[in-house]
Design a protein around this motif. Structure first.
Motif, PDB file in Angstrom:
ATOM      1  N   ARG A   1       0.832  -1.205   0.000  1.00  0.00           N
ATOM      2  CA  ARG A   1       0.000   0.000   0.000  1.00  0.00           C
ATOM      3  C   ARG A   1       0.863   1.250   0.000  1.00  0.00           C
ATOM      4  NH1 ARG A   1      -0.849   4.201  -0.264  1.00  0.00           N
ATOM      5  NH2 ARG A   1      -2.530   5.550   0.501  1.00  0.00           N
TER       6      ARG A   1
ATOM      7  N   SER B   1      -2.132   6.849  -8.990  1.00  0.00           N
ATOM      8  CA  SER B   1      -2.726   5.719  -8.264  1.00  0.00           C
ATOM      9  C   SER B   1      -4.017   6.094  -7.543  1.00  0.00           C
ATOM     10  CB  SER B   1      -1.714   5.162  -7.257  1.00  0.00           C
ATOM     11  OG  SER B   1      -1.375   6.138  -6.296  1.00  0.00           O
ATOM     12  N   ALA B   2      -4.066   7.229  -6.885  1.00  0.00           N
ATOM     13  CA  ALA B   2      -5.252   7.749  -6.196  1.00  0.00           C
ATOM     14  C   ALA B   2      -5.936   6.730  -5.291  1.00  0.00           C
ATOM     15  CB  ALA B   2      -6.258   8.276  -7.228  1.00  0.00           C
ATOM     16  N   PRO B   3      -5.215   6.145  -4.315  1.00  0.00           N
ATOM     17  CA  PRO B   3      -5.870   5.203  -3.384  1.00  0.00           C
ATOM     18  C   PRO B   3      -6.894   5.913  -2.516  1.00  0.00           C
ATOM     19  CG  PRO B   3      -3.655   5.736  -2.654  1.00  0.00           C
ATOM     20  CD  PRO B   3      -3.796   6.341  -4.009  1.00  0.00           C
ATOM     21  N   GLU B   4      -7.921   5.181  -2.102  1.00  0.00           N
ATOM     22  CA  GLU B   4      -8.991   5.764  -1.312  1.00  0.00           C
ATOM     23  C   GLU B   4      -8.611   5.946   0.153  1.00  0.00           C
ATOM     24  OE1 GLU B   4     -12.479   3.434  -1.770  1.00  0.00           O
ATOM     25  OE2 GLU B   4     -12.704   3.817  -3.907  1.00  0.00           O
ATOM     26  N   LEU B   5      -7.779   5.053   0.685  1.00  0.00           N
ATOM     27  CA  LEU B   5      -7.428   5.093   2.105  1.00  0.00           C
ATOM     28  C   LEU B   5      -5.934   5.337   2.276  1.00  0.00           C
ATOM     29  CD1 LEU B   5      -9.519   2.075   3.426  1.00  0.00           C
ATOM     30  CD2 LEU B   5     -10.105   4.495   3.522  1.00  0.00           C
ATOM     31  N   ARG B   6      -5.573   5.989   3.369  1.00  0.00           N
ATOM     32  CA  ARG B   6      -4.171   6.258   3.650  1.00  0.00           C
ATOM     33  C   ARG B   6      -3.441   4.977   4.049  1.00  0.00           C
ATOM     34  NH1 ARG B   6      -4.162  12.018   7.019  1.00  0.00           N
ATOM     35  NH2 ARG B   6      -5.134  13.284   5.361  1.00  0.00           N
TER      36      ARG B   6
ATOM     37  N   TRP C   1      -4.016   2.744   7.294  1.00  0.00           N
ATOM     38  CA  TRP C   1      -5.139   1.818   7.382  1.00  0.00           C
ATOM     39  C   TRP C   1      -4.754   0.395   6.987  1.00  0.00           C
ATOM     40  CZ3 TRP C   1      -8.964   2.759  10.329  1.00  0.00           C
ATOM     41  CH2 TRP C   1      -9.449   4.061  10.485  1.00  0.00           C
TER      42      TRP C   1
ATOM     43  N   ARG D   1     -10.863  -2.871   1.362  1.00  0.00           N
ATOM     44  CA  ARG D   1     -10.710  -1.645   0.572  1.00  0.00           C
ATOM     45  C   ARG D   1      -9.235  -1.348   0.303  1.00  0.00           C
ATOM     46  NH1 ARG D   1     -13.948   3.196   3.081  1.00  0.00           N
ATOM     47  NH2 ARG D   1     -13.066   4.162   1.196  1.00  0.00           N
TER      48      ARG D   1
ATOM     49  N   ASP E   1      -7.548  -1.239  -3.464  1.00  0.00           N
ATOM     50  CA  ASP E   1      -6.686  -0.174  -3.985  1.00  0.00           C
ATOM     51  C   ASP E   1      -5.385  -0.753  -4.535  1.00  0.00           C
ATOM     52  OD1 ASP E   1      -8.335   1.990  -3.508  1.00  0.00           O
ATOM     53  OD2 ASP E   1      -7.487   2.445  -1.546  1.00  0.00           O
TER      54      ASP E   1
ATOM     55  N   ARG F   1      -5.974  -2.941  -7.710  1.00  0.00           N
ATOM     56  CA  ARG F   1      -6.407  -2.137  -8.862  1.00  0.00           C
ATOM     57  C   ARG F   1      -5.228  -1.405  -9.497  1.00  0.00           C
ATOM     58  NH1 ARG F   1      -7.310   3.017  -8.806  1.00  0.00           N
ATOM     59  NH2 ARG F   1      -7.509   3.073  -6.518  1.00  0.00           N
TER      60      ARG F   1
ATOM     61  N   THR G   1     -12.242  -3.087  -8.897  1.00  0.00           N
ATOM     62  CA  THR G   1     -11.708  -4.103  -7.998  1.00  0.00           C
ATOM     63  C   THR G   1     -11.682  -5.462  -8.685  1.00  0.00           C
ATOM     64  OG1 THR G   1     -12.616  -2.928  -6.085  1.00  0.00           O
ATOM     65  CG2 THR G   1     -12.002  -5.241  -5.769  1.00  0.00           C
TER      66      THR G   1
END
Length: 266
Positions: free
Chosen positions: A115, A124-129, A132, A149, A153, A156, A164
């Motif tokens: 991650r 990349s624009a991941p949804e979660l930092r 997490w 999630r 990320d 993907r 996903t």
């Protein structure tokens, strides 16, 4: 114009690569952003999960031996055989717990590293930092969603998917059934075991035989989910690790770097 990440020819007028979605002109790996090697941890996590699954399979299938001992106790009217079954289950459970803890640590470390690498991948624009990837496993109820999630990320971006991948869905759904279903079955089995009559007459021994027969069926369902979760995780770990290592290699400096020289951007 060729994509720096996957070498796909980008059509004129498009702002990103149609294969990996890297923005036009962006390097495979952003310079100055920390990256992690993930292949070794991916293999270690996969091996540890496989070993943990084998250990858990021994626990889940222990009613096979318990059933044989219960039948022997019923035949010989010998309560000692039932004591042997209980001791066997306790020993197997202790060993399984230790192995699972090691596997969990390796999986979480691998999840964190893959991650964290996303921050070095343009677009990349991941949804979660990144945090997490670790904390998401420990927050009650949220751990039903957050690890999924994070993995979504990672898969993907690493595997160049617009959404996903189905492998992530298969891993998480089977994992949830395995973990939560396994806990429910374990609590139910414990309740049933504590209600068993003391073996005094043949009917009491028969109740123990029935208990192990039913426990074996329930545990088999959990085992199937666990094997599916282990296999799908292994596939994800290998594919994601290989893809990230390949991308990192493409972003490495080209040619030797002498002391004091600035490293050129990939």
């Amino acid at each position: 114009m060729g994509c720096e990440t996957c070498a796909t020819d980008i059509p004129a007028g498009r702002s990103d690569c149609p294969t990996c979605y890297t923005p036009v002109g962006a390097p495979a790996v952003l310079p100055g952003v920390k990256i992690h090697s993930v292949w070794t941890f991916g293999l270690a996590a996969t091996a540890a999960v496989a070993l943990a699954m084998l250990a858990d399979a021994a626990v889940l299938l222990s009613p096979v031996i318990g059933l044989q001992l219960a039948r022997r106790a019923e035949r010989d009217l010998d309560p000692a055989a039932l004591d042997q079954a209980a001791v066997l289950e306790a020993v197997l459970a202790f060993g399984q717990t230790a192995i699972v803890l090691v596997a969990a640590v390796l999986v979480i470390i691998w999840c964190y590293r893959v991650r964290d690498n996303l921050d070095a991948f343009a677009g990349s624009a991941p949804e979660l930092r990144t945090g997490w990837a670790i904390g998401g496993w420990f927050v009650p109820f949220a751990n039903l969603v957050i690890p999924f999630r994070v993995m979504a990320d990672v898969a993907r971006v690493s595997l160049f998917r617009a959404g996903t991948p189905g492998l992530v869905w298969g891993w998480w759904l089977s994992f949830v059934v395995y973990v939560w279903g396994g806990q429910a079955v374990s609590r139910y089995d414990l309740g049933q075991f504590t209600e068993l009559p003391l073996p005094i007459d043949p009917a009491d021994f028969a109740a123990h035989v029935d208990y192990y027969q039913q426990a074996l069926f329930r545990n088999s369902v959990v085992l199937v989910a666990g094997v599916l979760a282990a296999v799908t995780f292994g596939l994800l770990a290998v594919r994601v690790s290989r893809a990230q290592e390949a991308r990192i290699a493409r972003g490495a400096p080209r040619g030797p770097v002498m002391p004091g020289m600035a490293v050129p951007a990939p």
